[in-house]
Design a protein around this motif. Sequence first.
Motif, PDB file in Angstrom:
ATOM      1  N   MET A   1       0.941  -1.197   0.211  1.00 43.50           N
ATOM      2  CA  MET A   1       0.012  -0.035  -0.046  1.00 43.50           C
ATOM      3  C   MET A   1       0.912   1.302   0.047  1.00 43.50           C
ATOM      4  SD  MET A   1      -2.861   1.161   2.999  1.00 43.50           S
ATOM      5  CE  MET A   1      -3.840  -0.047   2.640  1.00 43.50           C
ATOM      6  N   ARG A   2       0.739   2.170  -1.073  1.00 42.43           N
ATOM      7  CA  ARG A   2       1.470   3.511  -1.181  1.00 42.43           C
ATOM      8  C   ARG A   2       1.092   4.279   0.067  1.00 42.43           C
ATOM      9  NH1 ARG A   2       1.681   6.360  -6.870  1.00 42.43           N
ATOM     10  NH2 ARG A   2      -0.581   5.861  -6.761  1.00 42.43           N
ATOM     11  N   THR A   3       1.819   5.140   0.616  1.00 40.40           N
ATOM     12  CA  THR A   3       1.678   6.012   1.512  1.00 40.40           C
ATOM     13  C   THR A   3       1.911   7.296   0.951  1.00 40.40           C
ATOM     14  OG1 THR A   3       2.171   4.596   3.294  1.00 40.40           O
ATOM     15  CG2 THR A   3       2.296   6.971   3.832  1.00 40.40           C
ATOM     16  N   LEU A   4       0.932   8.519   1.250  1.00 46.27           N
ATOM     17  CA  LEU A   4       1.131   9.851   0.829  1.00 46.27           C
ATOM     18  C   LEU A   4       1.007  10.684   2.130  1.00 46.27           C
ATOM     19  CD1 LEU A   4       1.166  12.033  -1.552  1.00 46.27           C
ATOM     20  CD2 LEU A   4      -1.248  12.260  -1.096  1.00 46.27           C
ATOM     21  N   ILE A   5       1.968  11.439   2.381  1.00 46.51           N
ATOM     22  CA  ILE A   5       2.181  12.247   3.484  1.00 46.51           C
ATOM     23  C   ILE A   5       2.262  13.547   3.125  1.00 46.51           C
ATOM     24  CG2 ILE A   5       3.688  12.834   5.544  1.00 46.51           C
ATOM     25  CD1 ILE A   5       4.867  10.071   5.480  1.00 46.51           C
ATOM     26  N   LEU A   6       1.209  14.436   3.886  1.00 48.36           N
ATOM     27  CA  LEU A   6       1.068  16.074   3.520  1.00 48.36           C
ATOM     28  C   LEU A   6       0.959  16.468   4.826  1.00 48.36           C
ATOM     29  CD1 LEU A   6      -2.009  15.285   1.472  1.00 48.36           C
ATOM     30  CD2 LEU A   6      -0.173  16.209   0.319  1.00 48.36           C
ATOM     31  N   SER A   7       1.221  17.969   4.881  1.00 43.83           N
ATOM     32  CA  SER A   7       1.100  18.618   6.097  1.00 43.83           C
ATOM     33  C   SER A   7       0.866  19.880   5.700  1.00 43.83           C
ATOM     34  CB  SER A   7       2.417  18.513   6.742  1.00 43.83           C
ATOM     35  OG  SER A   7       3.558  19.373   6.222  1.00 43.83           O
ATOM     36  N   ASP A   8       0.329  20.869   6.655  1.00 40.14           N
ATOM     37  CA  ASP A   8       0.102  22.102   6.576  1.00 40.14           C
ATOM     38  C   ASP A   8      -0.751  22.785   5.455  1.00 40.14           C
ATOM     39  OD1 ASP A   8       2.103  23.196   8.846  1.00 40.14           O
ATOM     40  OD2 ASP A   8       3.283  21.629   7.705  1.00 40.14           O
ATOM     41  N   LEU A   9      -1.899  21.949   5.312  1.00 41.55           N
ATOM     42  CA  LEU A   9      -2.695  22.458   4.341  1.00 41.55           C
ATOM     43  C   LEU A   9      -3.672  23.535   4.622  1.00 41.55           C
ATOM     44  CD1 LEU A   9      -4.478  19.102   3.911  1.00 41.55           C
ATOM     45  CD2 LEU A   9      -2.612  19.599   2.771  1.00 41.55           C
ATOM     46  N   HIS A  10      -3.827  23.646   5.994  1.00 41.90           N
ATOM     47  CA  HIS A  10      -4.474  24.853   6.773  1.00 41.90           C
ATOM     48  C   HIS A  10      -5.782  25.008   6.144  1.00 41.90           C
ATOM     49  CE1 HIS A  10      -1.221  26.405   9.285  1.00 41.90           C
ATOM     50  NE2 HIS A  10      -0.458  25.998   8.251  1.00 41.90           N
TER      51      HIS A  10
END
Length: 448
Positions: A1-10
């Motif tokens: 399973m691929r993993t996408l890490i995001l942050s600080d969308l606000h």
Amino acid sequence: MRTLILSDLHLGNGGDYDVFAGGEALPALLDVIAREPARVLVNGDGIDFLMNEDPLELDPARAAAQARAIVAAPESAAVLRALGRVLARGGEVTLRLGNHDVELAVPEVQEILRAALEQPPAVAARLAFQLGDTPAILDVGGARILVTHGEHSDNWNKVDYGRLARLDRFRYAAGSVLVKQLMNPIARRHGLRFVSLLKPDFQGAALAALAVAPGIVKQLFSAASLDIAWQLFKKAGSAASFAEEEEEDLGLAERFAEAGLGAEEAAAVEAALGDGPAAFADEEAMSTASLKLARAGLKLYAGVQRRLAGTLGDAYFHLEPDEAEWADAQRLAKKFDAGAVVIGHTHAARWKAADGLVFANTGTWIWLMQLPRSDAGDEAWAEFIDELRQNPRLLPEKQRAARTLQRFTAVLLDAHEEGGAAMWLVHWDNGELRSLGAARVPPGSAAR
């Protein structure tokens, strides 16, 4: 399973100080990632509960009302529905807390967000929430990937997780106080939208606002019952002032001192902010003071967003972390036995693979502001400040020197064919994923 890490969308409530820039781009990326079951981790500040003028108290009823306003905003709603589709296709979605969304710890808020996914209850129930008091450790192909928001090393924005366990005892960080009492009113009531783009450096934003509109800053300090003389100069504002004992230090005096104002310039600023008529301030000294304050206020922003300091003579995409960032990544990797470290918080995309460690900062999905070139002289900075005065809302049709742009970045992880994890820093650009950096993270921990 691929993993996408995001942050600080606000993700915000659609108000005047919303800064999220990926209303169309992020749902499109999530749909691409979710063509097969995928894991999506939003690593802090995915939602912004500070972008309002409610009292700064962690009250469950108020937090729930703020959450309802956020999920009703069209762009925020579109992202939440896209996260729901990730879950519906067999994936996982986790929202970790950051310093702008501690309200995610409130159960009522969690249920409002689950409902906004627009999925059957059994699917929506799989939306997970994590505190940020300890890093998450992901196992990808046997490799240990450490994920943490990153405010742990920022004393002005550090979350007090010890008090968060008791909502009625929680106290917000000084950075959040500055946002609520000064930054939000500056952005909404007075139209200086540019200050909202400088987060998380709220002290720098205050200095930049002071350079552009000292009269507005003076007015807001007074309205917030803050002693401007003590906050900026560490002087009591009046004989009856007890600010040094009672008023929270917002960290402005240290940044003000870094501007290096001369005696006449400091006196001009003090006169402009004092109780007497601002007209008595020395105009020439105030003009040069404004240049220095703007440079000092934007210094940290320029440092972390090195790509944005003009287009000539500066690296367009400078992803190399500075010494402090790299040292902190090495410390975390050693302490938690990890082969890779992924953070956010600073809004500056970073990438480095060296000495058995892979480090990435996922950047941000808010609007960014381009600054004068790093070698620009006073004339260019004066033009920049003047444009901010003339176009404080950064309306696109009026942008010349102070321009806004987007840079949508994230970390992508997958099992490597030789074992361990394949890790990329990616840029979502016009519907395509472009690699900015790639490395293999071996199984277990690497020797460092």
